[in-house]
Design a protein around this motif. Sequence first.
Motif, short mmCIF file in Angstrom:
data_model
loop_
_atom_site.label_atom_id
_atom_site.label_comp_id
_atom_site.label_asym_id
_atom_site.label_seq_id
_atom_site.Cartn_x
_atom_site.Cartn_y
_atom_site.Cartn_z
N ASN A 1 34.89 37.45 43.85
CA ASN A 1 35.62 38.70 43.60
C ASN A 1 35.24 39.80 44.58
OD1 ASN A 1 36.99 37.53 41.50
ND2 ASN A 1 35.71 38.41 39.91
N MET A 2 33.97 39.86 44.92
CA MET A 2 33.50 40.88 45.86
C MET A 2 34.13 40.65 47.24
SD MET A 2 29.55 41.90 46.33
CE MET A 2 29.02 41.98 48.02
N ARG A 3 34.09 39.42 47.70
CA ARG A 3 34.65 39.08 49.01
C ARG A 3 36.16 39.32 49.04
NH1 ARG A 3 32.20 34.83 49.58
NH2 ARG A 3 33.53 33.51 48.30
N GLU A 4 36.87 38.84 48.00
CA GLU A 4 38.32 39.00 47.96
C GLU A 4 38.73 40.48 47.89
OE1 GLU A 4 39.86 36.57 44.78
OE2 GLU A 4 39.59 34.71 45.94
N THR A 5 38.03 41.25 47.08
CA THR A 5 38.35 42.69 46.97
C THR A 5 38.08 43.39 48.30
OG1 THR A 5 37.79 42.61 44.62
CG2 THR A 5 37.93 44.78 45.64
N ARG A 6 36.96 43.07 48.90
CA ARG A 6 36.62 43.67 50.19
C ARG A 6 37.67 43.33 51.24
NH1 ARG A 6 34.54 41.54 54.43
NH2 ARG A 6 33.74 39.65 53.45
N GLN A 7 38.09 42.07 51.27
CA GLN A 7 39.08 41.65 52.26
C GLN A 7 40.45 42.29 51.99
OE1 GLN A 7 38.63 37.38 51.92
NE2 GLN A 7 37.10 37.32 53.57
N LYS A 8 40.82 42.44 50.72
CA LYS A 8 42.08 43.11 50.40
C LYS A 8 42.08 44.56 50.88
CE LYS A 8 43.33 40.38 46.35
NZ LYS A 8 43.36 40.35 44.88
N LEU A 9 40.90 45.17 50.82
CA LEU A 9 40.78 46.55 51.30
C LEU A 9 40.72 46.63 52.82
CD1 LEU A 9 38.17 47.94 48.75
CD2 LEU A 9 40.61 48.49 48.86
N GLY A 10 40.51 45.47 53.45
CA GLY A 10 40.44 45.42 54.90
C GLY A 10 39.16 46.01 55.47
N ILE A 11 38.07 45.87 54.71
CA ILE A 11 36.80 46.39 55.21
C ILE A 11 35.83 45.24 55.45
CG2 ILE A 11 37.06 48.65 54.12
CD1 ILE A 11 35.09 47.77 51.94
N THR A 12 34.92 45.47 56.37
CA THR A 12 33.93 44.46 56.74
C THR A 12 32.74 44.52 55.78
OG1 THR A 12 32.73 45.96 58.20
CG2 THR A 12 34.56 44.69 59.18
N GLN A 13 31.89 43.51 55.88
CA GLN A 13 30.66 43.54 55.10
C GLN A 13 29.82 44.75 55.48
OE1 GLN A 13 28.82 39.70 55.80
NE2 GLN A 13 29.90 38.76 54.06
N SER A 14 29.81 45.06 56.74
CA SER A 14 29.04 46.21 57.23
C SER A 14 29.58 47.52 56.65
CB SER A 14 29.09 46.24 58.76
OG SER A 14 28.38 47.35 59.25
N GLN A 15 30.89 47.65 56.60
CA GLN A 15 31.49 48.86 56.04
C GLN A 15 31.19 48.97 54.54
OE1 GLN A 15 35.39 47.86 57.55
NE2 GLN A 15 35.42 49.69 58.86
N ALA B 1 32.13 51.44 45.65
CA ALA B 1 32.53 51.35 47.06
C ALA B 1 33.84 50.58 47.22
CB ALA B 1 31.42 50.69 47.87
N LEU B 2 34.06 49.62 46.32
CA LEU B 2 35.30 48.82 46.36
C LEU B 2 36.43 49.46 45.56
CD1 LEU B 2 33.73 45.26 45.93
CD2 LEU B 2 34.77 46.21 48.02
N GLY B 3 36.10 50.53 44.83
CA GLY B 3 37.12 51.23 44.06
C GLY B 3 37.55 50.50 42.80
N VAL B 4 36.64 49.73 42.21
CA VAL B 4 36.95 48.99 40.98
C VAL B 4 35.87 49.25 39.94
CG1 VAL B 4 38.19 47.16 42.20
CG2 VAL B 4 35.76 46.87 41.72
N GLU B 5 36.18 48.94 38.69
CA GLU B 5 35.16 48.98 37.64
C GLU B 5 34.21 47.81 37.86
OE1 GLU B 5 34.79 51.24 35.15
OE2 GLU B 5 36.46 52.38 35.99
N THR B 6 32.97 47.99 37.50
CA THR B 6 31.97 46.93 37.69
C THR B 6 32.39 45.63 37.01
OG1 THR B 6 30.24 48.61 37.84
CG2 THR B 6 29.52 46.35 37.45
N ALA B 7 32.96 45.74 35.82
CA ALA B 7 33.38 44.54 35.07
C ALA B 7 34.40 43.71 35.83
CB ALA B 7 33.94 44.95 33.71
N VAL B 8 35.21 44.35 36.66
CA VAL B 8 36.23 43.63 37.44
C VAL B 8 35.57 42.61 38.36
CG1 VAL B 8 37.98 43.93 39.26
CG2 VAL B 8 37.93 45.48 37.29
#
Length: 107
Positions: A11-25, A58-65
């Motif tokens: 979920n972390m990877r998919e959400t990050r990728q949907k936002l178009g941000i890198t691991q570094s960002q 940072a991902l703009g989601v609730e922790t439970a998501v």
Amino acid sequence: MANSREILAKNMRETRQKLGITQSQLAELADISTNFVAMIELKHKFPSPEILDRIAAALGVETAVLFTTPVSTEDAMKKLHQAILDDLDRAIEKAVDKAISKRLKSK
């Protein structure tokens, strides 16, 4: 069934990728190291609750998501089908009760 570490990583990877941000960002936004983000996404590390909250923010989601597993299309269809059947049962029961009541009143 996937464990919480696997679900979080996915979920972390998919959400990050949907936002178009890198691991570094993401790391910068969550105030953690890029290496730690990578280790979480690779399922090698598991963050504390405080860090989980920062990652979610940072991902703009609730922790439970971050721990929510998606419902399969098949499961969603089964639930919808059952809900429709339940609604029909209630509607039929109500109509029958109304018809009986009307008939009893007319006698």
